[in-house]
Design an enzyme around this catalytic site. Sequence first.
Site, mmCIF file in Angstrom:
data_model
loop_
_atom_site.group_PDB
_atom_site.id
_atom_site.type_symbol
_atom_site.label_atom_id
_atom_site.label_comp_id
_atom_site.label_asym_id
_atom_site.label_seq_id
_atom_site.Cartn_x
_atom_site.Cartn_y
_atom_site.Cartn_z
ATOM 1 N N ILE A 61 54.940 69.591 -8.660
ATOM 2 C CA ILE A 61 55.573 70.147 -10.075
ATOM 3 C C ILE A 61 56.659 70.886 -9.397
ATOM 4 C CG2 ILE A 61 55.349 71.375 -12.127
ATOM 5 C CD1 ILE A 61 52.011 71.049 -11.704
ATOM 6 N N ASN B 53 50.331 71.611 1.882
ATOM 7 C CA ASN B 53 50.110 70.297 1.112
ATOM 8 C C ASN B 53 51.317 69.806 0.581
ATOM 9 O OD1 ASN B 53 48.548 68.528 -0.307
ATOM 10 N ND2 ASN B 53 47.909 69.796 -1.899
ATOM 11 N N LYS C 104 44.694 74.324 -5.694
ATOM 12 C CA LYS C 104 44.262 73.655 -6.875
ATOM 13 C C LYS C 104 43.078 72.766 -6.849
ATOM 14 C CE LYS C 104 47.336 69.865 -6.214
ATOM 15 N NZ LYS C 104 47.927 68.928 -6.876
ATOM 16 N N TYR D 6 38.569 78.450 -9.110
ATOM 17 C CA TYR D 6 40.118 77.958 -9.130
ATOM 18 C C TYR D 6 40.619 78.563 -10.382
ATOM 19 C CZ TYR D 6 44.073 75.503 -10.592
ATOM 20 O OH TYR D 6 45.383 75.162 -11.114
ATOM 21 N N LYS E 58 43.132 81.959 -11.462
ATOM 22 C CA LYS E 58 44.340 82.054 -12.094
ATOM 23 C C LYS E 58 44.401 82.647 -13.546
ATOM 24 C CE LYS E 58 46.793 78.515 -10.164
ATOM 25 N NZ LYS E 58 48.232 78.682 -9.999
ATOM 26 N N ASN F 98 47.597 68.100 -18.046
ATOM 27 C CA ASN F 98 47.448 67.007 -16.846
ATOM 28 C C ASN F 98 48.810 66.471 -16.549
ATOM 29 O OD1 ASN F 98 44.580 67.656 -17.842
ATOM 30 N ND2 ASN F 98 43.991 66.136 -15.992
ATOM 31 N N LEU G 110 42.652 61.175 -11.440
ATOM 32 C CA LEU G 110 42.837 59.892 -11.960
ATOM 33 C C LEU G 110 44.262 58.925 -11.783
ATOM 34 C CD1 LEU G 110 41.458 57.741 -13.643
ATOM 35 C CD2 LEU G 110 42.704 58.880 -15.923
ATOM 36 N N PRO H 186 30.291 65.786 -11.599
ATOM 37 C CA PRO H 186 29.785 67.211 -11.706
ATOM 38 C C PRO H 186 30.934 68.072 -12.052
ATOM 39 C CG PRO H 186 28.792 66.329 -9.862
ATOM 40 C CD PRO H 186 29.644 65.144 -10.441
HETATM 41 C C1 WQD Z 1 40.838 63.132 -15.329
HETATM 42 C C2 WQD Z 1 39.996 62.296 -16.094
HETATM 43 C C3 WQD Z 1 37.869 62.308 -14.782
HETATM 44 C C4 WQD Z 1 39.211 60.504 -11.224
HETATM 45 C C5 WQD Z 1 42.951 68.250 -13.179
HETATM 46 C C6 WQD Z 1 42.922 68.885 -11.761
HETATM 47 C C7 WQD Z 1 42.617 70.347 -11.698
HETATM 48 C C8 WQD Z 1 43.554 71.044 -13.017
HETATM 49 C C9 WQD Z 1 43.509 70.131 -14.284
HETATM 50 C C10 WQD Z 1 45.444 71.850 -12.420
HETATM 51 C C11 WQD Z 1 38.435 62.938 -16.262
HETATM 52 C C12 WQD Z 1 38.364 61.164 -14.819
HETATM 53 C C13 WQD Z 1 39.051 61.025 -12.509
HETATM 54 C C14 WQD Z 1 38.479 59.077 -10.928
HETATM 55 C C15 WQD Z 1 37.763 59.299 -13.418
HETATM 56 N N1 WQD Z 1 44.859 71.143 -12.647
HETATM 57 N N2 WQD Z 1 38.400 60.446 -13.548
HETATM 58 N N3 WQD Z 1 37.916 58.550 -12.104
HETATM 59 O O1 WQD Z 1 39.396 66.685 -13.976
HETATM 60 O O2 WQD Z 1 41.315 67.019 -15.800
HETATM 61 O O3 WQD Z 1 41.417 68.065 -13.551
HETATM 62 O O4 WQD Z 1 43.561 68.727 -13.860
HETATM 63 O O5 WQD Z 1 45.130 73.160 -13.104
HETATM 64 O O6 WQD Z 1 42.790 71.037 -10.621
HETATM 65 O O7 WQD Z 1 42.017 68.612 -10.940
HETATM 66 O O8 WQD Z 1 41.912 65.608 -13.837
HETATM 67 O O9 WQD Z 1 42.699 63.536 -13.017
HETATM 68 O O10 WQD Z 1 40.695 64.473 -12.099
HETATM 69 O O11 WQD Z 1 40.413 63.712 -14.160
HETATM 70 O O12 WQD Z 1 37.090 58.635 -13.971
HETATM 71 O O13 WQD Z 1 38.534 58.717 -9.813
HETATM 72 O O14 WQD Z 1 39.786 61.090 -15.244
HETATM 73 O O15 WQD Z 1 36.481 62.381 -15.068
HETATM 74 O O16 WQD Z 1 37.751 62.546 -17.321
HETATM 75 P P1 WQD Z 1 41.032 67.036 -14.252
HETATM 76 P P2 WQD Z 1 41.630 64.371 -13.179
#
Ligand code: WQD
Length: 344
Positions: free
Chosen positions: A13, A36, A90, A154, A158, A183, A204, A299
Amino acid sequence: MASVLITGGAGFIGSHTCVVLLEAGHELVVLDDFSNSSPVALERAQLLGGGSIRCVRGDIRDPACLNAIFANAQAADTPIEAVIHFAGLKAVGESVAEPLRYWDVNLCGSRTLVAAMDAHHCRTLVFSSTSTIYGEPTRFPLVETMAPAPIHPYAQSKWAVEQLLNALAATGSWRIANLRYFNPVGAHPSGQIGEDPLGIPNNLFPFITQIAAGRLESLRVFGNDYPTHDGTGIRDYLHVMDLAEAHAHALDHLLSAAPETALTLNLGTGQGLSVLDVVHGFEQATGISILYSICARRPGDVPRLECSPQLAEQTLGWTAKRSLADMCRDGWAWQSANPHGYRR
Ligand code: WQD
């Protein structure tokens, strides 16, 4: 035009925000430890934004490093007028395994930063906060007046920083913006800068682009039994360039605001998308098929996160303009031109 310190400015970002701020004519100093991130991101951000960035390698927990940045800027007659604070850890899972590290970097790092700012009479700060602060909400859309209920170190770290900054604003001499990101995905449309996770992506979007690039085989969709339109989890994805522009708006707003300003704003599109919506959107935007299988829930995942971005629109005149197709096209432009990220 202002002289601005960007902590963590080489990250995903941060680097996109640098481009937008350079285009607006701001003078930038970036502090990054590159734990990172890559200095290449800053080189490219300078080319894209048309300006130069003074780059300092250092740790936000190091008071001597921070004091030197402020003192040097003052000595050069370009005192730092505001800080955008991205630097931090993060990864949710990592924060559960290593809570001490998260509290140290995220909270102690922020405390060290604001102490150095205070000592140099720089009291204008834009802070990277997170949608995960809302915990496991059941009412949507999320609005900023809902009580935070963070469920992992985390998000807890914040939220602690937000509270520290709100307390500073209440003293009457600080101007603060706590920006709660949903996201962020996609990349600069040039494909020159983008998200470059270390190792196998947790998130994702980079997972999908790495499948498209042939680096990974198949996506595991974590759960299709959530109470959503197709059973897969819903998130509020926004284009990283929209998010970068929100920082420029927040900075301008604070620089002309009265002291004792404390804003807390959700930054998202307000349009939740499921995992399968994103997969199919990517396939449509790029013409590349994404192999996936349905697996157990991950989880710690919540079924849905979706914000109301209305307060950001009213306060900053900002809205997310770019579509899912834009996010996919630009994210793919970055990944296809840089299959191994900044590691060439
Ligand atoms: C999105 C969706 C998963 C991977 C992230 C950051 C976190 C925070 C908020 C900053 C979910 C699904 C994911 C995969 C899947 N950031 N998924 N298969 O969990 O909202 O968290 O945003 O503050 O630090 O990690 O984002 O992209 O991991 O997941 O099905 O291989 O995609 O279950 O529904 P998340 P994500």
